[in-house]
Design an enzyme around this catalytic site. Sequence first.
Site, PDB file in Angstrom:
ATOM      1  N   ASP A 154       1.385  -3.724  -9.610  1.00  0.00           N
ATOM      2  CA  ASP A 154       0.991  -5.002 -10.194  1.00  0.00           C
ATOM      3  C   ASP A 154       1.287  -5.049 -11.681  1.00  0.00           C
ATOM      4  O   ASP A 154       1.790  -6.051 -12.199  1.00  0.00           O
ATOM      5  CB  ASP A 154      -0.510  -5.233 -10.000  1.00  0.00           C
ATOM      6  N   SER A 181      -3.228 -10.342  -7.871  1.00  0.00           N
ATOM      7  CA  SER A 181      -3.310  -9.414  -8.969  1.00  0.00           C
ATOM      8  C   SER A 181      -3.818  -9.996 -10.279  1.00  0.00           C
ATOM      9  O   SER A 181      -3.219  -9.807 -11.342  1.00  0.00           O
ATOM     10  CB  SER A 181      -1.928  -8.822  -9.157  1.00  0.00           C
ATOM     11  N   SER A 182      -4.937 -10.682 -10.204  1.00  0.00           N
ATOM     12  CA  SER A 182      -5.534 -11.218 -11.428  1.00  0.00           C
ATOM     13  C   SER A 182      -5.937 -10.079 -12.357  1.00  0.00           C
ATOM     14  O   SER A 182      -5.817 -10.197 -13.576  1.00  0.00           O
ATOM     15  CB  SER A 182      -6.764 -12.053 -11.073  1.00  0.00           C
ATOM     16  N   GLY A 234      -9.594 -11.979  -6.806  1.00  0.00           N
ATOM     17  CA  GLY A 234      -9.784 -11.537  -5.420  1.00  0.00           C
ATOM     18  C   GLY A 234      -8.852 -12.230  -4.440  1.00  0.00           C
ATOM     19  O   GLY A 234      -9.073 -12.218  -3.240  1.00  0.00           O
ATOM     20  N   ASP A 238       2.553   1.945  -3.244  1.00  0.00           N
ATOM     21  CA  ASP A 238       2.782   2.291  -4.665  1.00  0.00           C
ATOM     22  C   ASP A 238       1.957   3.509  -5.068  1.00  0.00           C
ATOM     23  O   ASP A 238       2.435   4.371  -5.802  1.00  0.00           O
ATOM     24  CB  ASP A 238       2.544   1.096  -5.603  1.00  0.00           C
ATOM     25  N   TYR A 287     -10.025  -0.117  -0.197  1.00  0.00           N
ATOM     26  CA  TYR A 287      -8.903   0.312  -1.040  1.00  0.00           C
ATOM     27  C   TYR A 287      -8.995   1.788  -1.472  1.00  0.00           C
ATOM     28  O   TYR A 287      -8.078   2.577  -1.239  1.00  0.00           O
ATOM     29  CB  TYR A 287      -8.803  -0.601  -2.276  1.00  0.00           C
ATOM     30  N   HIS A 311       0.820  -1.214   0.000  1.00  0.00           N
ATOM     31  CA  HIS A 311       0.000   0.000   0.000  1.00  0.00           C
ATOM     32  C   HIS A 311       0.853   1.263   0.000  1.00  0.00           C
ATOM     33  O   HIS A 311       0.506   2.252   0.656  1.00  0.00           O
ATOM     34  CB  HIS A 311      -0.960   0.025   1.205  1.00  0.00           C
ATOM     35  N   LYS A 364     -11.879  -5.792  -4.366  1.00  0.00           N
ATOM     36  CA  LYS A 364     -11.600  -4.343  -4.291  1.00  0.00           C
ATOM     37  C   LYS A 364     -12.702  -3.515  -4.919  1.00  0.00           C
ATOM     38  O   LYS A 364     -13.001  -2.424  -4.485  1.00  0.00           O
ATOM     39  CB  LYS A 364     -10.311  -4.033  -5.057  1.00  0.00           C
ATOM     40  N   GLY A 400      -5.527 -11.566  -4.066  1.00  0.00           N
ATOM     41  CA  GLY A 400      -4.350 -10.779  -3.700  1.00  0.00           C
ATOM     42  C   GLY A 400      -3.141 -11.032  -4.581  1.00  0.00           C
ATOM     43  O   GLY A 400      -2.036 -10.583  -4.285  1.00  0.00           O
TER      44      GLY A 400
HETATM   45  P1  NG1 Z   1      -4.090  -6.373  -5.396  1.00  0.00           P
HETATM   46  O1  NG1 Z   1      -5.462  -6.023  -5.013  1.00  0.00           O
HETATM   47  O2  NG1 Z   1      -3.501  -7.369  -4.529  1.00  0.00           O
HETATM   48  O3  NG1 Z   1      -3.970  -6.721  -6.831  1.00  0.00           O
HETATM   49  C1  NG1 Z   1      -3.601  -3.766  -4.888  1.00  0.00           C
HETATM   50  C2  NG1 Z   1      -3.205  -2.745  -5.951  1.00  0.00           C
HETATM   51  C3  NG1 Z   1      -1.692  -2.471  -5.944  1.00  0.00           C
HETATM   52  C4  NG1 Z   1      -1.205  -2.147  -4.543  1.00  0.00           C
HETATM   53  C5  NG1 Z   1      -1.674  -3.245  -3.580  1.00  0.00           C
HETATM   54  C6  NG1 Z   1      -1.303  -2.949  -2.152  1.00  0.00           C
HETATM   55  C7  NG1 Z   1      -4.581  -2.802  -7.971  1.00  0.00           C
HETATM   56  C8  NG1 Z   1      -4.736  -3.342  -9.335  1.00  0.00           C
HETATM   57  N1  NG1 Z   1      -3.551  -3.225  -7.269  1.00  0.00           N
HETATM   58  O4  NG1 Z   1      -3.165  -5.047  -5.223  1.00  0.00           O
HETATM   59  O5  NG1 Z   1      -1.409  -1.423  -6.843  1.00  0.00           O
HETATM   60  O6  NG1 Z   1      -1.644  -0.886  -4.145  1.00  0.00           O
HETATM   61  O7  NG1 Z   1      -3.087  -3.407  -3.632  1.00  0.00           O
HETATM   62  O8  NG1 Z   1       0.070  -2.853  -2.004  1.00  0.00           O
HETATM   63  O9  NG1 Z   1      -5.374  -2.007  -7.528  1.00  0.00           O
END
Ligand code: NG1
Length: 538
Positions: free
Chosen positions: A215, A169-170, A165, A60, A271, A58, A263, A167
């Site tokens: 991601d 990054s699909s 969902g 980036d 988020y 959290h 998210k 974590g």
């Molecule tokens: P996830 O939801 O795990 O793909 C998200 C954000 C990242 C980063 C992380 C927390 C998207 C696509 N990805 O990752 O950029 O902020 O949470 O470090 O929103």
Amino acid sequence: MAGPVPVASSLSDIYTIDAIGTQAKRWNNLLTRFQSIYGQQAEFVARSPGRVNIIGEHIDYSLYPVLPMAITADSLLAVSTNVTSASAKEGHYKIKIANVQDGRFPAHEFDIPYDAVDIDATVHEWTNYFKSGLRGALELLRKKHGKDFKPKSMQILMDGTVPAGGGLSSSAAFVSSSALAVMVANGEKTVDKTELTELAIVSERAVGVNSGGMDQSASVFSERGSALFVSFTPSLKARPVSFPKTNPELTFLIAQSFVTADKFVTGPIHYNLRVVECSLAAAYLNAVLNPPGTQLPSDASPLSVSLHGFHETYFALEEHASGATKSKSTEAQLEELVALTAEKLDKKDGYTREEIAAVLNISVDELDKQFTSRFPVRADRFKLRQRALHVFSEALRVLKFMSLLEQQPTNTDDTSEYNAQLGDLLNQTQDSCRDVYECSCKEIDELCSIARNAGSYGSRLTGAGWGGCSVHLVPADKVKAVKEAWEREYYSKLDLSEEQKEAAVVVSKPGSGSAVYLVEDTGPVKIDERDRTSDGLY
Ligand code: NG1
């Protein structure tokens, strides 16, 4: 690291050797299904992987560097552009898109007008991710070839193995592979990695999430065998980072919590709210710590003002005022920012819109316009203190982790102490995510404590949190014990399908990033002979 997305000539260019057997079957199934759905052969496959984040959670979207790595699970889009133009309406092109999991993700056909790609972000529809990659890629193609550029029709079959969902990054894997597919389908012989990443970052925001850029960078830039250090300022840069040889050897285990964190659905309280809180914290700190009238620079963060922007402005002004000739180290600056935040943002129960607006010297309406209108958030109080404390301290942990990796262990016979130092930083991240940033959940906390008790050096959530996945730095000789402990104390208590049980824990090796594979004939996907094992299996 910059340069074109590679064109793979064999699966051995994409996957690690242990994954080739399963992947060859999967790719051949994809291409056979493509042939039977569309009655013709796919021309190419665009591929982008999911990622696991090692450290830098959290931060980036506040534009601080992060250290993720790509995983084997990925999004594949098999594509052909041989669609008869008669099948699209006048002034439109056709997109036919299907998924190998057709029960869950039904096929669609869209006639899309040449001048705009409409995405309804209020509807949770799987093809939105393709459309957002399409929209971003078309913007880039128009920049390159002029505004009258007419995209080609496409037939697509998708196969994604990154759990949604979870974590890992699909969404970034899907958006990046979609944008790549559109670029290649429209005749781009080479696709620049930086351009692809930047457009995937902006595109993903069209689906309703204020995402950072970690991601998409990990998905596009990663190289097999290395983690990736991604920095966002002054411009997006990524470089491979290797882990030193340790004794005991280190392994990353990824464990699913099976708590689905969506998210898109929970954005207003999770988020997207965190993104807003971080930008508000930047504006607030600027108002109370910088000279009156100081404007923060408008940057590439989702709301255009970031804690990193505040950081740079604050120290630039301080140096200018003091006439200092030598800058403080970034570590020292971050330590100072942690202390300043604790002092200046002293309201532990959060700040109301009215309180923040008064300090920023703007109306509440103006505050909402600048910070909370892009994506809706639901909050009466904004926890600026906690969010800024997490971001500055996490940015510092990333630097400490990197300097450990660069230092290498001193005693190479036994690096337990060194391993434990790396693990400690991961544990500190988890503590901060749980207590300060409030993005963990009890299931993830449980997985972490079970793993630590069974020998993990460091355990934490990975990705956005509130469920999803966890990552664990485990000595190779403790992997079995950790897995058994999870089975005994966590997974056996859930009602899991065989498939879920198999996917619950993955030993992850750093994988490679985006690639294009050109399908040459109807034969099976190629695998290098050198990857055959002695028993003839892959
Ligand atoms: P996830 O939801 O795990 O793909 C998200 C954000 C990242 C980063 C992380 C927390 C998207 C696509 N990805 O990752 O950029 O902020 O949470 O470090 O929103």
